[in-house]
Design a protein around this motif. Structure first.
Motif, PDB file in Angstrom:
ATOM      1  N   GLY A 155      33.174  57.438   9.793  1.00 54.15           N
ATOM      2  CA  GLY A 155      33.472  56.556   9.016  1.00 54.15           C
ATOM      3  C   GLY A 155      32.910  56.499   7.670  1.00 54.15           C
ATOM      4  O   GLY A 155      32.533  55.697   7.131  1.00 54.15           O
ATOM      5  N   SER A 184      41.102  58.427   9.207  1.00 53.58           N
ATOM      6  CA  SER A 184      39.847  57.243   8.756  1.00 53.58           C
ATOM      7  C   SER A 184      40.387  55.921   9.105  1.00 53.58           C
ATOM      8  O   SER A 184      41.713  55.626   9.213  1.00 53.58           O
ATOM      9  CB  SER A 184      40.186  57.330   7.015  1.00 53.58           C
ATOM     10  OG  SER A 184      39.442  56.331   6.662  1.00 53.58           O
ATOM     11  N   ASN A 185      39.411  55.061   9.335  1.00 57.83           N
ATOM     12  CA  ASN A 185      39.877  53.919   9.690  1.00 57.83           C
ATOM     13  C   ASN A 185      39.832  52.750   8.477  1.00 57.83           C
ATOM     14  O   ASN A 185      39.798  51.507   8.521  1.00 57.83           O
ATOM     15  CB  ASN A 185      38.610  53.158  10.469  1.00 57.83           C
ATOM     16  CG  ASN A 185      39.070  53.916  12.044  1.00 57.83           C
ATOM     17  OD1 ASN A 185      40.048  54.119  12.659  1.00 57.83           O
ATOM     18  ND2 ASN A 185      37.901  54.150  12.823  1.00 57.83           N
ATOM     19  N   ASN A 186      39.431  53.326   7.476  1.00 55.69           N
ATOM     20  CA  ASN A 186      39.203  52.666   6.115  1.00 55.69           C
ATOM     21  C   ASN A 186      39.630  53.609   4.980  1.00 55.69           C
ATOM     22  O   ASN A 186      39.194  54.190   3.982  1.00 55.69           O
ATOM     23  CB  ASN A 186      37.799  52.339   5.634  1.00 55.69           C
ATOM     24  CG  ASN A 186      37.810  51.444   4.705  1.00 55.69           C
ATOM     25  OD1 ASN A 186      38.606  51.143   3.853  1.00 55.69           O
ATOM     26  ND2 ASN A 186      36.709  50.172   4.685  1.00 55.69           N
ATOM     27  N   LYS A 187      41.314  53.388   5.062  1.00 56.32           N
ATOM     28  CA  LYS A 187      41.946  54.514   3.982  1.00 56.32           C
ATOM     29  C   LYS A 187      41.601  54.297   2.556  1.00 56.32           C
ATOM     30  O   LYS A 187      41.586  54.962   1.619  1.00 56.32           O
ATOM     31  CB  LYS A 187      43.291  54.507   4.508  1.00 56.32           C
ATOM     32  CG  LYS A 187      43.622  55.170   5.940  1.00 56.32           C
ATOM     33  CD  LYS A 187      44.911  55.348   6.551  1.00 56.32           C
ATOM     34  CE  LYS A 187      45.169  55.909   7.538  1.00 56.32           C
ATOM     35  NZ  LYS A 187      44.392  55.204   8.757  1.00 56.32           N
ATOM     36  N   GLU A 283      42.734  59.060  17.921  1.00 56.55           N
ATOM     37  CA  GLU A 283      41.334  58.619  18.648  1.00 56.55           C
ATOM     38  C   GLU A 283      40.970  60.001  19.575  1.00 56.55           C
ATOM     39  O   GLU A 283      39.621  59.762  19.765  1.00 56.55           O
ATOM     40  CB  GLU A 283      41.387  57.648  19.231  1.00 56.55           C
ATOM     41  CG  GLU A 283      41.828  56.300  18.478  1.00 56.55           C
ATOM     42  CD  GLU A 283      40.882  56.350  17.178  1.00 56.55           C
ATOM     43  OE1 GLU A 283      39.830  56.644  17.277  1.00 56.55           O
ATOM     44  OE2 GLU A 283      41.174  55.489  15.879  1.00 56.55           O
TER      45      GLU A 283
END
Length: 389
Positions: A155, A184-187, A283
């Motif tokens: 992250g 990515s969880n925050n692209k 994941e």
């Protein structure tokens, strides 16, 4: 028998001193040997990237101080500065150790057990030694790709973006770090961080020279890369040590000297993208590691600029893949084939006749990695990554 092999691997991996000893020791020995033999032309080129930058000379022309030419971006002048300011012996050896250290730290960040990390370092130590004998920059290129992978997983998109852009603005290969975009969880953070770092790293070399000189150098870099790509195709005219890639291998084996690289690259891109059909498993650590291995191999296999020392980017992928596999005799035999066919094929362990008549003229070093890449694509598409150990 397989249990004994597994116990042997565990024994090797448990020796905490062995991995760093081989990793740094082999490279240090070969770098000292090459330096005192006067074989440090690449370092001389790198040093002059800094010298030419501060004097306003072109970075991409021939110079009497060395043979060959520089093919790295203007940002490289900043990286090499502290080493270029030292005496050649100190600067070159520290440069080699710095490259080895950055890749060592990157491998230590992989989501593998400590024993698996040690085995990757042990098995890849010979390939690093080969790159170190040329004082190559490629270990840091490999580290940029691995760091972009591990930081995205954690992250830390801002710092992942740094490694992607640093790699792209020095040797282009770093842009392959975008292969991990979907992890990515925050692209959006990753995207705007790349913009920020792109601007910072683009202007950073201007501290050594003028803005107009750096802008002109980026344009000249593009022209130099286009020229190099065309030159790499001339293996039929005696240039054998370039284009050790999937395209080079196919052209030489089947005598297709004038075949367009697109006949190989386009199907490869389709296969690479097809791996994202399994994104619902994004994941899963095993799936992520398979994509990492595929990306590291793809970077080298489908670049006409690939040389033997470039495989320090690809071969760690073979080691990562192997430590994730069940230790069947088939997997063990295949990894031995990878070790000999790729990592040792340009070494003195292979007879001069084999190197002269098979390995070099047919770009054979690419073949084992090409087979492995196809195996990885197959394993991803068939969800075999769910069965790894």
């Amino acid at each position: 028998m397989l249990k004994q092999q597994k116990n042997l691997l565990s024994w090797l991996g448990e020796k905490e001193w062995l991995a760093p000893l081989l990793w740094f020791g082999l490279s240090l020995v070969v770098a000292l040997k090459e330096f005192f033999s006067g074989n440090y032309n690449n370092y001389t080129i790198f040093k002059h990237v800094y010298l030419h930058t501060i004097s306003g000379q072109t970075l991409y022309g021939p110079y009497p101080e060395y043979f060959d030419v520089n093919n790295y971006g203007p940002l490289f002048s900043v990286l090499i500065t502290p080493f270029a300011l030292m005496p050649d012996m100190v600067g070159s050896i520290l440069w080699m150790l710095f490259n080895a250290l950055i890749l060592f730290l990157a491998i230590r960040q992989l989501p593998l057990t400590r024993i698996q990390q040690n085995l990757v370092l042990i098995f890849a130590a010979h390939e690093l030694m080969a790159a170190s004998s040329y004082f190559q920059f490629n270990p840091i290129v490999a580290a940029c790709l691995i760091f972009s992978f591990t930081l995205i997983r954690k992250g830390k998109e801002f710092w992942a973006a740094f490694f992607i852009m640093f790699g792209a603005l020095t040797k282009l290969y770093g842009i392959v770090g975008l292969s991990f975009f979907f992890f990515s969880n925050n692209k959006w953070r990753l995207i705007y961080s790349m913009v920020i770092w792109g601007v910072i790293l683009f202007v950073l070399p201007m501290v050594l020279s003028s803005p107009s000189y750096i802008v002109r150098s980026y344009r000249e870099w593009y022209e130099a890369l286009v020229f190099k790509n065309e030159r790499n195709k001339q293996f039929d005219k005696g240039i054998y040590l370039q284009d050790i890639s999937a395209m080079g291998f196919i052209k030489r084996v089947f005598n297709l000297h004038y075949m367009s690289n697109l006949w190989v690259i386009v199907p490869a891109l389709v296969l690479f993208v097809a791996q994202y059909l399994r994104l619902k498993y994004r994941e899963y650590t095993s799936y992520q590691l398979y994509i990492l291995c595929s990306a590291l191999l793809f970077t080298v296999l489908y670049s006409s600029s690939s040389e033997s020392p470039t495989y320090i980017i690809a071969f760690p992928a073979a080691c990562i893949w192997y430590v994730m596999q069940p230790k069947t005799w088939q997997n063990n035999a295949f990894f031995i084939f990878l070790l000999i066919g790729c990592s040792f094929s340009h070494s003195d362990l292979v007879t001069p006749w084999v190197k002269k008549n098979i390995v070099v003229p047919y770009a054979f070093k690419a073949f084992p990695c090409l087979v492995l890449w196809l195996v990885i694509v197959y394993q991803v598409l068939t969800r075999r990554f769910l069965r790894t150990v």
